[in-house]
Design an enzyme around this catalytic site. Structure first.
Site, mmCIF file in Angstrom:
data_model
loop_
_atom_site.group_PDB
_atom_site.id
_atom_site.type_symbol
_atom_site.label_atom_id
_atom_site.label_comp_id
_atom_site.label_asym_id
_atom_site.label_seq_id
_atom_site.Cartn_x
_atom_site.Cartn_y
_atom_site.Cartn_z
ATOM 1 N N SER A 36 24.199 90.892 165.184
ATOM 2 C CA SER A 36 22.769 90.651 165.081
ATOM 3 C C SER A 36 22.197 91.430 163.890
ATOM 4 O O SER A 36 22.586 91.164 162.754
ATOM 5 C CB SER A 36 22.098 91.018 166.417
ATOM 6 O OG SER A 36 20.778 90.556 166.497
ATOM 7 N N ASP A 82 21.335 79.772 170.561
ATOM 8 C CA ASP A 82 20.798 81.094 170.248
ATOM 9 C C ASP A 82 19.325 80.965 169.861
ATOM 10 O O ASP A 82 19.001 80.323 168.858
ATOM 11 C CB ASP A 82 21.604 81.712 169.090
ATOM 12 C CG ASP A 82 21.321 83.190 168.912
ATOM 13 O OD1 ASP A 82 20.179 83.624 169.169
ATOM 14 O OD2 ASP A 82 22.245 83.925 168.492
ATOM 15 N N HIS A 120 22.355 84.300 172.415
ATOM 16 C CA HIS A 120 22.551 85.437 171.505
ATOM 17 C C HIS A 120 23.545 86.463 172.052
ATOM 18 O O HIS A 120 23.894 87.410 171.371
ATOM 19 C CB HIS A 120 21.201 86.104 171.242
ATOM 20 C CG HIS A 120 21.169 86.956 170.009
ATOM 21 N ND1 HIS A 120 21.406 86.452 168.745
ATOM 22 C CD2 HIS A 120 20.934 88.283 169.839
ATOM 23 C CE1 HIS A 120 21.313 87.426 167.847
ATOM 24 N NE2 HIS A 120 21.035 88.538 168.489
#
Length: 202
Positions: free
Chosen positions: A102, A152, A183
């Site tokens: 991320s 996501d 995610h």
């Protein structure tokens, strides 16, 4: 800029060096043990992001979800590149690999876009590159694994695909692995990372 970080020095000089970068709200511990399991023979360096967003550590500022402060990103990318270079020189590593999730994947990708010589291979878990990067011939021959979720909500799949296509156009050996979720990191990603590391890091 300076970073708090956690480090494991390799037993043998010239061993691989793995840099791991946490996601928003993580810290230097989030992927440290995972890195040790992935590459037991490697040195591990895990910095903590030096930006706080509502108390959550990050590697650069943003003004909204998916909206980056590009000036801040450029400044912190340069600082991270210096940090990485310092540790590479100290370790005299045979090769260097980065792994980020991320926000950690985003700072790793940004470093690779500006200083591609710093890494031989990279694992980008759920990256979000919401701008069109300039051509970077130095990415040719680099090995990159991207993992992502088809649903996501933070990293739109079309942007993930666009970034993977960009890397391929630059000559990077790019492998994009999807799962059907969002995610979160799923076990299929872990398996893909283990395969990638086994094939690309000695």
């Amino acid at each position: 800029m300076s970073y708090q970080y956690r480090i494991h020095k390799a037993d043998q000089p010239g061993s691989p060096l793995l840099f791991v970068f946490h996601g928003t709200g993580g810290d230097e511990n989030q992927f440290f043990d995972f890195g040790r399991r992935l590459l037991p023979q490697a040195g591990i360096v895990s910095p903590r992001g030096d930006v706080l967003e509502h108390g959550a550590a990050r590697f650069f500022r943003r003004t909204g979800e998916g909206v980056y402060d590009m000036d801040d990103l450029a400044e912190r990318t340069s600082a991270m590149a210096d940090f990485i270079q310092t540790h590479k020189q100290s370790a005299k590593a045979s090769n260097a690999m980065g792994l980020g999730y991320s926000n950690g994947a985003n700072i790793l990708a940004s470093v690779m876009l500006t200083k591609p010589d710093l890494f031989d291979a990279a694992v980008l878990l759920h990256p979000l590159i919401p701008w069109k990067p300039a051509p970077q011939p130095g990415l040719a021959g680099k090995r990159v694994l991207i993992t992502a979720g088809q649903r996501d909500p933070i990293c739109p799949p079309d942007l993930t695909q666009s970034f993977a296509d960009y890397l391929t156009l630059q000559g990077a050996a790019t492998n994009l692995v999807w799962h059907s979720g969002g995610h979160e990191i799923q076990q299929s990603e872990v398996a893909a990372i283990e395969r990638f590391v086994g094939e690309n890091v000695r």
